[in-house]
Design a protein around this motif. Structure first.
Motif, PDB file in Angstrom:
ATOM      1  N   GLN A 125      30.691  82.029  30.081  1.00 16.28           N
ATOM      2  CA  GLN A 125      30.379  81.429  31.382  1.00 16.28           C
ATOM      3  C   GLN A 125      29.072  81.993  31.933  1.00 16.28           C
ATOM      4  O   GLN A 125      28.253  81.265  32.504  1.00 16.28           O
ATOM      5  CB  GLN A 125      31.524  81.701  32.369  1.00 16.28           C
ATOM      6  CG  GLN A 125      32.798  80.954  32.068  1.00 16.28           C
ATOM      7  CD  GLN A 125      32.737  79.501  32.501  1.00 16.28           C
ATOM      8  OE1 GLN A 125      31.805  79.063  33.140  1.00 16.28           O
ATOM      9  NE2 GLN A 125      33.748  78.748  32.128  1.00 16.28           N
ATOM     10  N   LEU A 126      28.868  83.288  31.765  1.00 10.48           N
ATOM     11  CA  LEU A 126      27.633  83.901  32.249  1.00 10.48           C
ATOM     12  C   LEU A 126      26.421  83.384  31.485  1.00 10.48           C
ATOM     13  O   LEU A 126      25.390  83.041  32.089  1.00 10.48           O
ATOM     14  CB  LEU A 126      27.731  85.424  32.114  1.00 10.48           C
ATOM     15  CG  LEU A 126      26.471  86.221  32.442  1.00 10.48           C
ATOM     16  CD1 LEU A 126      26.095  86.052  33.911  1.00 10.48           C
ATOM     17  CD2 LEU A 126      26.652  87.690  32.096  1.00 10.48           C
ATOM     18  N   PHE A 131      19.369  82.413  34.020  1.00 13.37           N
ATOM     19  CA  PHE A 131      18.979  83.649  34.694  1.00 13.37           C
ATOM     20  C   PHE A 131      17.906  84.325  33.851  1.00 13.37           C
ATOM     21  O   PHE A 131      17.750  84.039  32.654  1.00 13.37           O
ATOM     22  CB  PHE A 131      20.177  84.578  34.909  1.00 13.37           C
ATOM     23  CG  PHE A 131      20.857  85.024  33.648  1.00 13.37           C
ATOM     24  CD1 PHE A 131      20.460  86.175  32.984  1.00 13.37           C
ATOM     25  CD2 PHE A 131      21.904  84.280  33.122  1.00 13.37           C
ATOM     26  CE1 PHE A 131      21.087  86.587  31.824  1.00 13.37           C
ATOM     27  CE2 PHE A 131      22.543  84.679  31.964  1.00 13.37           C
ATOM     28  CZ  PHE A 131      22.129  85.837  31.315  1.00 13.37           C
ATOM     29  N   ALA A 132      17.179  85.215  34.468  1.00 12.37           N
ATOM     30  CA  ALA A 132      16.098  85.910  33.778  1.00 12.37           C
ATOM     31  C   ALA A 132      16.659  86.823  32.688  1.00 12.37           C
ATOM     32  O   ALA A 132      17.579  87.603  32.931  1.00 12.37           O
ATOM     33  CB  ALA A 132      15.285  86.730  34.782  1.00 12.37           C
ATOM     34  N   GLY A 133      16.107  86.714  31.511  1.00 11.60           N
ATOM     35  CA  GLY A 133      16.548  87.541  30.395  1.00 11.60           C
ATOM     36  C   GLY A 133      17.732  87.001  29.646  1.00 11.60           C
ATOM     37  O   GLY A 133      18.345  87.732  28.854  1.00 11.60           O
ATOM     38  N   ARG A 134      18.095  85.732  29.865  1.00 12.22           N
ATOM     39  CA  ARG A 134      19.266  85.181  29.184  1.00 12.22           C
ATOM     40  C   ARG A 134      19.062  85.147  27.673  1.00 12.22           C
ATOM     41  O   ARG A 134      19.987  85.446  26.909  1.00 12.22           O
ATOM     42  CB  ARG A 134      19.559  83.770  29.700  1.00 12.22           C
ATOM     43  CG  ARG A 134      20.831  83.171  29.111  1.00 12.22           C
ATOM     44  CD  ARG A 134      21.108  81.789  29.619  1.00 12.22           C
ATOM     45  NE  ARG A 134      20.140  80.825  29.137  1.00 12.22           N
ATOM     46  CZ  ARG A 134      20.290  79.500  29.210  1.00 12.22           C
ATOM     47  NH1 ARG A 134      21.357  79.005  29.791  1.00 12.22           N
ATOM     48  NH2 ARG A 134      19.367  78.687  28.759  1.00 12.22           N
ATOM     49  N   ARG A 135      17.873  84.796  27.223  1.00 10.02           N
ATOM     50  CA  ARG A 135      17.617  84.734  25.781  1.00 10.02           C
ATOM     51  C   ARG A 135      17.752  86.112  25.150  1.00 10.02           C
ATOM     52  O   ARG A 135      18.297  86.256  24.044  1.00 10.02           O
ATOM     53  CB  ARG A 135      16.223  84.164  25.530  1.00 10.02           C
ATOM     54  CG  ARG A 135      15.848  84.073  24.049  1.00 10.02           C
ATOM     55  CD  ARG A 135      14.514  83.395  23.859  1.00 10.02           C
ATOM     56  NE  ARG A 135      14.540  82.032  24.350  1.00 10.02           N
ATOM     57  CZ  ARG A 135      13.486  81.211  24.290  1.00 10.02           C
ATOM     58  NH1 ARG A 135      12.337  81.645  23.774  1.00 10.02           N
ATOM     59  NH2 ARG A 135      13.580  79.982  24.743  1.00 10.02           N
ATOM     60  N   LEU A 136      17.275  87.132  25.840  1.00 12.72           N
ATOM     61  CA  LEU A 136      17.394  88.489  25.306  1.00 12.72           C
ATOM     62  C   LEU A 136      18.853  88.916  25.199  1.00 12.72           C
ATOM     63  O   LEU A 136      19.256  89.562  24.224  1.00 12.72           O
ATOM     64  CB  LEU A 136      16.616  89.458  26.207  1.00 12.72           C
ATOM     65  CG  LEU A 136      16.635  90.936  25.787  1.00 12.72           C
ATOM     66  CD1 LEU A 136      15.987  91.091  24.416  1.00 12.72           C
ATOM     67  CD2 LEU A 136      15.918  91.789  26.818  1.00 12.72           C
ATOM     68  N   VAL A 137      19.656  88.545  26.192  1.00  3.64           N
ATOM     69  CA  VAL A 137      21.082  88.888  26.153  1.00  3.64           C
ATOM     70  C   VAL A 137      21.770  88.162  24.996  1.00  3.64           C
ATOM     71  O   VAL A 137      22.618  88.749  24.298  1.00  3.64           O
ATOM     72  CB  VAL A 137      21.755  88.537  27.491  1.00  3.64           C
ATOM     73  CG1 VAL A 137      23.254  88.777  27.431  1.00  3.64           C
ATOM     74  CG2 VAL A 137      21.139  89.348  28.624  1.00  3.64           C
ATOM     75  N   ARG A 138      21.411  86.922  24.763  1.00  2.00           N
ATOM     76  CA  ARG A 138      22.004  86.181  23.650  1.00  2.00           C
ATOM     77  C   ARG A 138      21.645  86.819  22.316  1.00  2.00           C
ATOM     78  O   ARG A 138      22.478  86.895  21.408  1.00  2.00           O
ATOM     79  CB  ARG A 138      21.536  84.725  23.687  1.00  2.00           C
ATOM     80  CG  ARG A 138      22.166  83.901  24.807  1.00  2.00           C
ATOM     81  CD  ARG A 138      21.775  82.440  24.667  1.00  2.00           C
ATOM     82  NE  ARG A 138      22.443  81.610  25.656  1.00  2.00           N
ATOM     83  CZ  ARG A 138      22.363  80.279  25.693  1.00  2.00           C
ATOM     84  NH1 ARG A 138      21.624  79.631  24.807  1.00  2.00           N
ATOM     85  NH2 ARG A 138      23.013  79.592  26.623  1.00  2.00           N
TER      86      ARG A 138
END
Length: 330
Positions: A125-126, A131-138
């Protein structure tokens, strides 16, 4: 006569009448021969042949060898000593540690799968939001999934270490505990410590499956719900969860199979434990052949057959309860 001019009263000679020669129809090849070279079944067999051979060699043959070994007796060196009948199965079912092993297996699978689904759904869901940095989190989420299970389990073994582990160091400095905790040796902490590692390595795959399911839900459905005055919780309960059901079913089914057969995590974390106190059925099968007092390959093979049957029964019950194949709400 044919080809001669014919005269007519009051008129000139008529043009000659052409003769017709019998025409030959072009010969056609037999339909069978023409279709044989273009039969799609031969092309399909050519493409599927290597995969079928691989399945026969990697799956079917080992299963046949496992079943055959479960009915034979073996020496310590692995040499066959003749048929054993159903003696191996009777020895496995009568083993004194079997009850504890099955209890550990049930707790391990149910807790890890349920926790993984809850955590994975929240993270999915998050990551479905901007949001900023979503690609890095993925990208970072792939690391626990891509890393070797043995390396990950060994890393957590160092983190859980009684004397020099980071976990105990942090807990002592924060004043949470007065003495170090034996996470992998204490019966109260061994299973929770294993479950934490199991959830850690299972969440990435679950998140990506659920994230794919969330991205497949049309945005028009949410827009229509907002126009009807539905709140956030009602929209999530009446729209998101029902439409996410296929992804949840797939994630649950695959996680049950993966966690049940998760040998590297359980064996690496419980390698120093004596007997079968913290073992699941998959490590129980291994120790019967190589680490226990019995060291019986035939008995281990019988336990392996029981493991296969057990996971098939669990999967069948799960598919029956969730009514697999039922039409999904549109």
């Amino acid at each position: 006569m044919a080809g001669t001019a014919v005269t007519h009263r009051g008129a000139g000679p008529l043009p000659p009448v052409p003769t017709r020669r019998p025409t030959r129809r072009p010969t056609r090849r037999p339909a069978r021969r023409a279709r044989r070279g273009r039969d799609p079944r031969w092309a399909t067999l050519a493409w599927l042949g290597p995969a079928v051979l691989l399945i026969l060699g990697v799956v079917v043959y080992p299963v046949i060898a496992l079943v055959r070994a479960s009915f034979e007796r073996y020496s310590l060196t692995g040499l066959s000593k003749g048929p054993a009948g159903t003696g191996n199965y009777q020895a496995v079912l009568g083993h004194p540690a079997l009850g504890g092993v099955l209890t550990n297996t049930a707790v391990w699978v149910l807790t890890v799968v349920a926790s993984t689904l809850l955590v994975g759904l929240a993270v999915a869901q998050l990551l479905s939001k901007e949001f900023a940095g979503r690609r890095l989190v993925r990208w970072a989420l792939i690391v626990p999934w891509a890393a070797s299970l043995v390396i990950t389990a060994q890393l957590f073994t160092l983190l859980y270490d009684y004397y020099h582990g980071i976990v105990n160091t942090v807990l002592l400095r924060l004043g949470v505990v007065d003495t170090p905790v034996d996470f992998l040796g204490d019966d109260r902490w061994a299973m929770p410590s294993m479950i934490l590692v199991g959830v850690f390595v299972s969440v990435p795959f679950t998140v990506y499956v659920l994230l794919a399911g969330l991205n497949s839900i049309p945005g028009e459905v949410y827009e229509a719900a907002r126009m009807d005055g539905a709140g956030a919780w009602r929209t999530y309960r009446a729209i998101t969860l029902p439409l996410l059901r296929p992804a949840v079913l797939v994630a649950t089914l695959l996680n049950v199979i993966y966690v049940f057969n998760s040998f590297p995590i359980v064996y690496t974390l419980t390698n120093r434990s004596p007997g079968f106190v913290h073992d699941t059925s998959i490590t129980f099968m291994y120790k019967l052949a190589f680490r226990s007092a019995e060291r019986d390959v035939g008995m281990s093979a019988a336990a392996g057959v029981c493991n296969v049957l057990l996971i098939l029964v669990v999967v069948a019950i799960y598919l029956r309860l969730v009514k697999w194949g039922e039409e999904q709400p549109s």
